[in-house]
Design a protein around this motif. Structure first.
Motif, short mmCIF file in Angstrom:
data_model
loop_
_atom_site.label_atom_id
_atom_site.label_comp_id
_atom_site.label_asym_id
_atom_site.label_seq_id
_atom_site.Cartn_x
_atom_site.Cartn_y
_atom_site.Cartn_z
N THR A 162 50.78 49.75 42.42
CA THR A 162 52.09 49.70 41.77
C THR A 162 52.41 48.35 41.14
OG1 THR A 162 53.12 49.18 43.91
CG2 THR A 162 53.05 51.49 43.24
N ARG A 163 51.81 47.27 41.63
CA ARG A 163 52.12 45.96 41.05
C ARG A 163 51.23 45.70 39.84
NH1 ARG A 163 48.52 41.82 42.21
NH2 ARG A 163 46.98 42.28 43.84
N GLU A 164 51.63 44.72 39.03
CA GLU A 164 50.84 44.33 37.86
C GLU A 164 49.75 43.36 38.30
OE1 GLU A 164 49.89 44.47 33.78
OE2 GLU A 164 51.36 45.62 34.93
N PRO A 165 48.48 43.63 37.99
CA PRO A 165 47.40 42.72 38.41
C PRO A 165 47.33 41.51 37.49
CG PRO A 165 46.46 44.48 37.11
CD PRO A 165 47.94 44.80 37.24
N ARG A 166 46.70 40.46 37.98
CA ARG A 166 46.45 39.28 37.17
C ARG A 166 44.96 39.15 36.86
NH1 ARG A 166 49.37 33.98 39.22
NH2 ARG A 166 48.21 33.23 37.41
N VAL A 167 44.68 38.52 35.72
CA VAL A 167 43.30 38.34 35.26
C VAL A 167 43.14 36.91 34.75
CG1 VAL A 167 41.58 39.03 33.54
CG2 VAL A 167 43.03 40.77 34.61
N SER A 168 42.11 36.24 35.22
CA SER A 168 41.80 34.91 34.70
C SER A 168 40.40 34.89 34.11
CB SER A 168 41.91 33.85 35.80
OG SER A 168 40.80 33.91 36.67
N VAL A 169 40.22 34.05 33.10
CA VAL A 169 38.89 33.76 32.56
C VAL A 169 38.72 32.25 32.54
CG1 VAL A 169 38.72 35.86 31.17
CG2 VAL A 169 39.70 33.78 30.16
N SER A 170 37.49 31.79 32.67
CA SER A 170 37.18 30.36 32.62
C SER A 170 36.51 30.03 31.30
CB SER A 170 36.24 29.98 33.77
OG SER A 170 36.83 30.25 35.02
N ARG A 171 36.82 28.85 30.79
CA ARG A 171 36.20 28.37 29.56
C ARG A 171 36.01 26.85 29.65
NH1 ARG A 171 35.59 32.98 29.08
NH2 ARG A 171 35.99 34.38 27.30
#
Length: 338
Positions: free
Chosen positions: A238-247
């Motif tokens: 039900t919650r909004e997920p988070r997404v990270s990328v590295s650069r």
């Protein structure tokens, strides 16, 4: 809007040209860089974990110290190798560090990367069960860790305890409410990203994917992110997920920048072999700010993520790493991310 933080591998080398010549240098400078990044307006301070190497290894004392020295910035790892971890002791350490920081911990965990020694987790007392791989063991440790973080009681209390107990089964203490939703899985493939979504973990994706489909790295990573989000929806969370990328991102603004990273203008994606399988490595971004903004705007995975982690050259020292972060924040403002 995007959250922008740094990711330090915490290297040290006993060499006159290194700003970090000892473990003490790395640990103290890691804290100082988090303080500097917060003052610049960055959103996160993240640290890599490698065992048997001249790099950061034991994250929780460092995370607690950073939490005590800062007020706002998110604090995390990218990533902790779960093959090495005692899940219950890790629950206590993580909860304590989170409480010290006021609930700012964003903990990245994973199966881990290629090691400095052969099957190093065995030296830590962890052996895969019969029929298990080391990756299976990492997932088993993860499942136990996530269960313990929930705060549900599971241990039978002593009928004659030294101190009074609350009623029912006992949980680990301290317990940090909400930390379970701030656990990230470092996924190296599209399939493991889908698995992370099913487990209700946020997604952490780096500059390396252990697969190759013939498309540019950022497009393969963008596909990974979309498959993660589709799996998250299918799982019914039900919650909004988070997404990270590295650069690796270096604005070329000074002669020093050009001296250090000017040659990286030519950087391109690379395909290589890791643990016997093909892997895709993302390129380094190095250019003048205006050109850098154009390049980052065209990166489909960066566009799809809510968090961008900048890998910093920690052996160049706190001041230079802060200079890099400041330059990227200025580019981010031009892109409308701030």
């Amino acid at each position: 809007m995007k959250r922008i933080g740094f990711l330090s591998f915490g290297h040290w080398t006993p060499h006159p040209q290194s700003a970090t010549r000892s473990a003490s240098d790395v640990l103290l400078q890691s804290i100082d860089l988090a303080v500097a990044a917060e003052e610049l307006g960055a959103d996160g301070a993240y640290y890599r974990v490698h065992h048997f190497a001249r790099q950061l290894a034991s994250p929780f004392p460092l995370l607690a110290a950073v939490g005590a020295r800062t007020q706002r910035i998110e604090i995390g790892t990218g990533v902790i190798d779960m093959r090495y971890e005692n899940p219950l002791y890790m629950t206590e350490d993580a909860s304590a560090a989170d409480l010290i920081s006021g609930g700012r911990l964003q903990l990245g965990i994973s199966r881990g990367s290629p090691e400095q020694v052969v099957e190093g987790y065995r030296y830590f007392g962890h052996d895969p069960a019969e029929g298990e791989t080391d990756a299976d063991m990492a997932r088993r440790h993860t499942a136990r860790f996530l269960e313990a973080l929930s705060g549900e009681g599971f241990a039978e209390p002593n009928p004659r305890p030294m101190f009074p107990n609350p009623p029912g089964l006992l949980r680990l203490e301290p317990h940090s409410e909400g930390l379970r939703e701030r656990i990230w899985w470092g996924a190296g493939t599209r399939g493991t990203a889908e698995w992370a979504a099913e487990q209700g973990m946020n997604l952490m994706s780096s500059t390396l994917l252990t697969e190759d489909t013939g498309v540019p790295f950022h497009q393969l990573q963008a596909e990974q992110i979309q498959r993660y989000r589709d799996a998250w929806t299918a799982a019914g969370h039900t919650r909004e997920p988070r997404v990270s990328v590295s650069r690796s991102v270096f604005p070329l603004r000074t002669d020093q920048d050009h001296a250090y990273f000017g040659l990286e203008r030519r950087s391109t994606d690379q395909v290589g072999i890791i643990d016997g399988a093909r892997a895709t490595f993302g390129k380094t971004y190095a250019a003048e700010p205006e050109e850098l903004a154009r390049q980052l705007a065209a990166d489909e995975a960066v566009a799809a993520a809510d968090t961008l982690l900048l890998t910093v050259p920690n052996q160049l020292g706190v001041d230079y790493c802060a200079h890099v972060i400041e330059g990227v924040l200025e580019v981010a403002a031009e892109l409308g991310w701030r």
